[in-house]
Design an enzyme around this catalytic site. Structure first.
Site, short mmCIF file in Angstrom:
data_model
loop_
_atom_site.label_atom_id
_atom_site.label_comp_id
_atom_site.label_asym_id
_atom_site.label_seq_id
_atom_site.Cartn_x
_atom_site.Cartn_y
_atom_site.Cartn_z
N LYS A 1 0.87 -1.24 -0.01
CA LYS A 1 -0.13 0.01 0.07
C LYS A 1 0.79 1.26 -0.03
O LYS A 1 0.72 2.24 -0.73
CB LYS A 1 -0.84 -0.06 1.38
CG LYS A 1 -1.45 1.32 1.72
CD LYS A 1 -2.24 1.29 2.87
CE LYS A 1 -2.96 2.70 3.23
NZ LYS A 1 -1.72 3.73 3.76
N ARG B 1 -5.47 9.77 3.80
CA ARG B 1 -4.36 10.85 4.35
C ARG B 1 -3.35 11.05 2.98
O ARG B 1 -2.88 12.15 2.85
CB ARG B 1 -3.67 10.40 5.26
CG ARG B 1 -2.50 11.23 5.70
CD ARG B 1 -3.04 12.38 6.46
NE ARG B 1 -2.12 13.53 6.77
CZ ARG B 1 -2.15 14.64 7.47
NH1 ARG B 1 -3.53 14.88 7.92
NH2 ARG B 1 -1.28 15.52 7.62
N ARG C 1 -0.52 15.43 11.97
CA ARG C 1 0.55 14.91 10.73
C ARG C 1 0.57 16.17 9.77
O ARG C 1 -0.14 15.95 8.63
CB ARG C 1 0.20 13.76 10.10
CG ARG C 1 0.39 12.66 11.07
CD ARG C 1 0.24 11.13 10.22
NE ARG C 1 -1.34 10.81 9.74
CZ ARG C 1 -1.53 9.82 9.11
NH1 ARG C 1 -0.64 9.09 8.73
NH2 ARG C 1 -2.86 9.40 9.04
N PRO C 2 1.10 17.31 10.27
CA PRO C 2 1.21 18.49 9.39
C PRO C 2 1.82 18.31 7.89
O PRO C 2 2.74 17.50 8.06
CB PRO C 2 1.70 19.39 9.96
CG PRO C 2 2.77 18.77 11.11
CD PRO C 2 1.96 17.42 11.23
N ASP D 1 3.47 20.44 6.51
CA ASP D 1 4.38 21.65 6.36
C ASP D 1 5.59 21.39 5.62
O ASP D 1 6.09 22.10 4.82
CB ASP D 1 4.74 22.37 7.69
CG ASP D 1 3.47 22.81 8.48
OD1 ASP D 1 2.22 22.56 7.79
OD2 ASP D 1 3.77 23.33 9.52
N ILE E 1 6.71 8.27 16.53
CA ILE E 1 6.37 8.62 15.15
C ILE E 1 5.14 9.38 15.31
O ILE E 1 4.94 10.42 14.82
CB ILE E 1 6.46 7.35 14.26
CG1 ILE E 1 7.63 6.46 14.26
CG2 ILE E 1 5.97 7.94 12.73
CD1 ILE E 1 8.93 7.43 13.80
N ARG F 1 -8.53 -0.54 3.94
CA ARG F 1 -7.49 0.66 3.44
C ARG F 1 -6.11 -0.09 3.15
O ARG F 1 -5.54 0.49 2.25
CB ARG F 1 -7.38 1.89 4.37
CG ARG F 1 -8.41 2.62 4.51
CD ARG F 1 -8.15 3.81 5.30
NE ARG F 1 -7.03 4.54 4.71
CZ ARG F 1 -5.81 4.58 5.44
NH1 ARG F 1 -6.10 4.36 6.89
NH2 ARG F 1 -4.95 5.37 5.17
#
Length: 416
Positions: free
Chosen positions: A22, A92, A121-122, A124, A326, A396
């Protein structure tokens, strides 16, 4: 509401093959946008996240067709550069389309992505990498509008983010000039993406190390590629045998990618023997506690394997400590395991698992992908029947999980 009904207590025996990864196929599907032609992707798992990716490709104007485990994507004539909110919210990983759309079309509009709720979980790092390549990014609430011709640049990631590394690779492959990504993620899936980009005509090297160099190749063509095996699915099968007991050969996977997982299982008392493309595991007695398991970027212990291993170690002797480095909110499976009789205490990012002689069946609910897999693992080793709901999370990342386990002797069925 669909559910897994699991009757625990059956030993698992036989052989099971691991399907495509995946975490590899999603960026590869995004990369297909960059090729002005037809790409053929083999060993493509039939997952809900993959289905969502194919819908995004079709929305953009690609032709995307599945035949068995082969997906053909024709990106000759893209007609759009936006991904609507309803498609972004499906997963996501949809943010991975940003670099590819921008690189091909010179413009991209995306909304905030969805997926499992595992804490902040930005994106950026993704946006900073794209800006380094010359893109202008305007944030309008939850929407991102990116424009500009991309040029090579020096991208330095503050942490080795897998998604940011992949997005930077995709954008840089279509940029004008040379790009260097420093502190890049080293996961095997990054190497798999590089191999596909090479098949499309990209000039890229260094994947698997902390520095990746991409010489912008301009126009790319379609490519053909076989997706690597899913190492987290392999880890799930291995922990299922550890929980239920048995003797199983897990085939089609590279044992080197799972060394931290197999080391922990061997320490717990399992007999583990690895070959070139398979791992055999045998478990005949109660598991023992293991040394602290600390999740870390590859080649450290994978965060995605933390929950299934914890589920296996709930039943047995001794104490095991997990440190999740994490993601926040990655212990949401703990309360559900406790409903089955597990003894787990959580304090911040640390979980202490005290082995118990037995687990019992219970009605539990999956709240995320790997946590759902952990509940299945625990149910296989429990006494009595368990009902597991929230299967849309499990779907998923696992294709026909119940069929694979049933082929090994598990009593597990999916209700409508």
């Amino acid at each position: 509401m669909s559910a897994f009904l699991v009757e625990g207590g059956n030993r698992l025996t036989g052989s099971v093959r691991v399907h495509g990864a995946k975490n590899s196929v999603l960026p590869i599907l995004a990369a297909a946008i960059l090729g002005e032609g037809e790409s053929v992707i083999h060993n493509c798992p039939d997952l809900s996240d993959v289905a969502a990716s194919l819908e995004i490709l079709r929305h953009l104007g690609c032709k995307a067709v599945r035949e068995g485990d082969t997906v053909t994507v024709d990106a000759s004539h893209l007609t759009r550069c936006d991904v609507p909110d309803e498609l972004m919210r499906e997963m996501r990983s949809s943010v991975i389309f940003l670099g590819a759309i921008l690189g091909r079309m010179g413009e991209a509009t995306l909304c905030t992505p969805g997926g499992c709720e595992l804490g902040p979980r930005p994106i950026d790092l993704h946006l900073a990498a794209i800006r380094t390549l010359g893109a202008g990014i305007e944030e309008r609430g939850s929407a991102l509008h990116c424009t500009g011709a991309l040029t090579g640049g020096d991208i330095v990631l503050s942490i080795p983010s897998v998604g940011a590394t992949e997005n930077a690779m995709l954008a840089a492959a279509a940029a004008d000039g040379t790009t260097t990504i420093t502190n890049a993620a080293r996961e095997p899936e990054i190497v798999d993406l590089q191999n596909f980009l090479l098949a499309m005509g990209a000039k890229i090297r260094g994947a698997g190390s902390s520095v990746i160099t991409i010489e912008g190749a301009g126009r790319l063509h379609g490519g053909e590629h076989t997706v690597m095996a899913d190492r987290i699915v392999a880890a799930t099968y291995l922990t299922a045998v550890a929980a239920a007991g048995g003797d199983v050969d897990v085939t089609g996977c590279d044992y080197a990618y799972l060394s931290t997982v197999t080391a922990a299982l061997a320490e717990s008392g399992c007999a583990v023997k690895s070959g070139r493309d398979h791992i055999r595991i045998r478990c005949d007695g109660p598991l023992k506690g293991v040394r602290p398991v600390r999740t870390a970027p590859y080649p450290g212990f994978p965060t995605d394997a933390q929950a299934p291993l914890m589920a296996a170690l709930c039943k047995g002797t001794g104490t095991s400590v997990f440190v999740e480095n994490i993601f926040e909110s990655r212990y949401r499976h703990v309360d559900e395991l406790s409903r089955m009789g597990a003894d787990i205490r959580v304090e911040g990012k640390v979980a202490v698992v005290c082995g118990v002689p037995r687990l019992h069946g219970a009605a539990v609910k999956s709240s995320d992908l790997r946590g759902g897999a952990a509940l299945v693992v625990a149910a296989l080793g429990a006494e009595g029947r368990s009902e597991i709901t929230g299967l849309h999370h499990i779907d998923r990342g696992y294709h026909d999980l119940e069929l694979a386990l049933r082929s090994l002797g598990a009593e597990i069925v999916r209700t409508a």
